[in-house]
Scaffold this motif. Structure first.
Motif, PDB file in Angstrom:
ATOM      1  N   TYR A 261       0.842  -1.206   0.000  1.00  0.00           N
ATOM      2  CA  TYR A 261       0.000   0.000   0.000  1.00  0.00           C
ATOM      3  C   TYR A 261       0.875   1.253   0.000  1.00  0.00           C
ATOM      4  N   SER A 262       1.865   1.276   0.880  1.00  0.00           N
ATOM      5  CA  SER A 262       2.703   2.474   0.990  1.00  0.00           C
ATOM      6  C   SER A 262       3.493   2.722  -0.287  1.00  0.00           C
TER       7      SER A 262
ATOM      8  N   TYR B  15       2.551   1.779  -3.296  1.00  0.00           N
ATOM      9  CA  TYR B  15       1.580   2.218  -4.298  1.00  0.00           C
ATOM     10  C   TYR B  15       1.277   3.706  -4.130  1.00  0.00           C
ATOM     11  N   LYS B  16       0.978   4.119  -2.913  1.00  0.00           N
ATOM     12  CA  LYS B  16       0.643   5.524  -2.664  1.00  0.00           C
ATOM     13  C   LYS B  16       1.823   6.437  -2.988  1.00  0.00           C
ATOM     14  N   GLN B  17       3.033   6.021  -2.630  1.00  0.00           N
ATOM     15  CA  GLN B  17       4.214   6.826  -2.931  1.00  0.00           C
ATOM     16  C   GLN B  17       4.410   6.927  -4.437  1.00  0.00           C
TER      17      GLN B  17
ATOM     18  N   TRP C 238       3.009   4.590   4.749  1.00  0.00           N
ATOM     19  CA  TRP C 238       3.211   5.531   3.644  1.00  0.00           C
ATOM     20  C   TRP C 238       4.131   6.667   4.072  1.00  0.00           C
TER      21      TRP C 238
ATOM     22  N   VAL D  53       0.834   9.086  -5.672  1.00  0.00           N
ATOM     23  CA  VAL D  53       0.603  10.402  -5.072  1.00  0.00           C
ATOM     24  C   VAL D  53       1.906  11.137  -4.774  1.00  0.00           C
TER      25      VAL D  53
ATOM     26  N   LYS E  27      -1.747   2.225   7.836  1.00  0.00           N
ATOM     27  CA  LYS E  27      -1.507   2.546   6.429  1.00  0.00           C
ATOM     28  C   LYS E  27      -0.799   3.889   6.301  1.00  0.00           C
ATOM     29  N   TRP E  28      -1.260   4.878   7.066  1.00  0.00           N
ATOM     30  CA  TRP E  28      -0.646   6.207   7.028  1.00  0.00           C
ATOM     31  C   TRP E  28       0.816   6.130   7.469  1.00  0.00           C
TER      32      TRP E  28
END
Length: 91
Positions: free
Chosen positions: A30-31, A33-35, A60, A38, A56-57
């Motif tokens: 997840y981290s 993917y977000k990095q 990331w 975004v 999750k936060w």
């Protein structure tokens, strides 16, 4: 293939895993993917009231120091391949 094409295929494969990965693996993917999509975390810390959102936060947020979008994409592709080999992917 280009990095973006490889990344999109990897994201598709992660969505099709045959079994659910461990929470720490999901946080890592997840981290990354977000990095990749975004960039650095752009939301406020959700606090401890929502444990899943907080985990999750936190995952990331650890990527923001020195990880470019391209580096995150490359790491995501590697991690997704590891997960696909471990859990299998539905066609």
């Amino acid at each position: 293939m280009s990095l973006e094409v490889d990344f999109k295929k990897a994201a598709d494969d992660v969505r099709k895993l045959k079994s659910k990965p461990a929470d720490d693996e999901m946080s890592e993917v997840y981290s990354l993917y977000k990095q990749s999509v975004v960039g650095d975390v752009n939301k406020a810390d959700p606090g401890a009231a929502d444990e899943l959102a907080k985990n999750k936060w936190d995952a990331w947020n650890k990527k923001k120091i020195g990880m470019s979008k391209d580096d995150a994409m490359k790491a995501y592709i590697v991690k997704s391949k590891e997960m696909a080999a471990k859990y299998g992917v539905d066609s």
